[in-house]
Enzyme design. Sequence first.
Site, short mmCIF file in Angstrom:
data_model
loop_
_atom_site.label_atom_id
_atom_site.label_comp_id
_atom_site.label_asym_id
_atom_site.label_seq_id
_atom_site.Cartn_x
_atom_site.Cartn_y
_atom_site.Cartn_z
CG ASP A 68 -0.29 -0.50 2.49
OD1 ASP A 68 0.92 -0.28 2.67
OD2 ASP A 68 -0.99 -1.12 3.30
CG ASN A 137 -9.22 -1.44 11.98
OD1 ASN A 137 -8.27 -2.06 11.49
ND2 ASN A 137 -9.79 -0.41 11.37
CG HIS A 139 -6.12 -2.21 8.84
ND1 HIS A 139 -6.19 -1.06 9.59
CD2 HIS A 139 -4.79 -2.46 8.70
CE1 HIS A 139 -4.96 -0.64 9.86
NE2 HIS A 139 -4.09 -1.48 9.33
CD GLU A 144 -9.05 1.11 7.66
OE1 GLU A 144 -9.13 0.16 8.46
OE2 GLU A 144 -8.38 2.13 7.90
#
Length: 242
Positions: A68, A137, A139, A144
Amino acid sequence: MNRSAAPLVRELQPGEIGPAAAGLVLDALAARRDPVIGVATGSSPSPLYAALSASGADFSRAAWFALDEYVGLPAGHPQSYAEVLRREIIEPLGLDPQAVHLPDPHREDLQKACDEYERSIAAAGGIDLQILGIGRNGHLAFNEPGGALDSRTRVEILTEDTRRANQRFFDSLDSVPTRCLTQGLGTILDAGQLLLIARGQDKAEALRAALRGPVSPECPASVLQLHGRLTVLADPAAASLL
């Protein structure tokens, strides 16, 4: 998609993770004439890159693809992943910068840049081994919660939780980008082998959800259960809920 074989989970002491991960990467490098390695940034894989640097191995035959990149940072910004890879991988491993690829966040047409990145991965023969971390979280890369489980490289909006987790690298929360380009979950699952590194108590719940919970968009990393060749290296804190 059908659930595949259970992942190989190894709980290791913090000092053991880097050498163990490096061993897997070196095996992947030796298995093909022109190996392709997917690289992650962040704190979790840092011991791996340090161990690779200390190995003295020849990395010149490999191509490297990043997971990314932020959108909105100027070229050369110290927290852009292009610069992080330069500091942590390219220079320590003596790589040719032309062999290390990232999606281009400076293109006017960002989706076109994503589509070209997908084609570049395919043209290289696909990723043999993808290195991964996990967000608190759940990801995976910058996918996401709530996104499609078969997504391809695309523009993603970063959640406030992710931005707050990364705020430590910037002057303030306002300085943390709100968008990124990320390999999709489907792109990640196309890799021949996956290596997930998880370190720290703040990753324990996400790792439990990823490996023991349902496969769901609410925990993007749960797609790892669908891959037949997944190795997880976790320290005792990250593995505490497994």
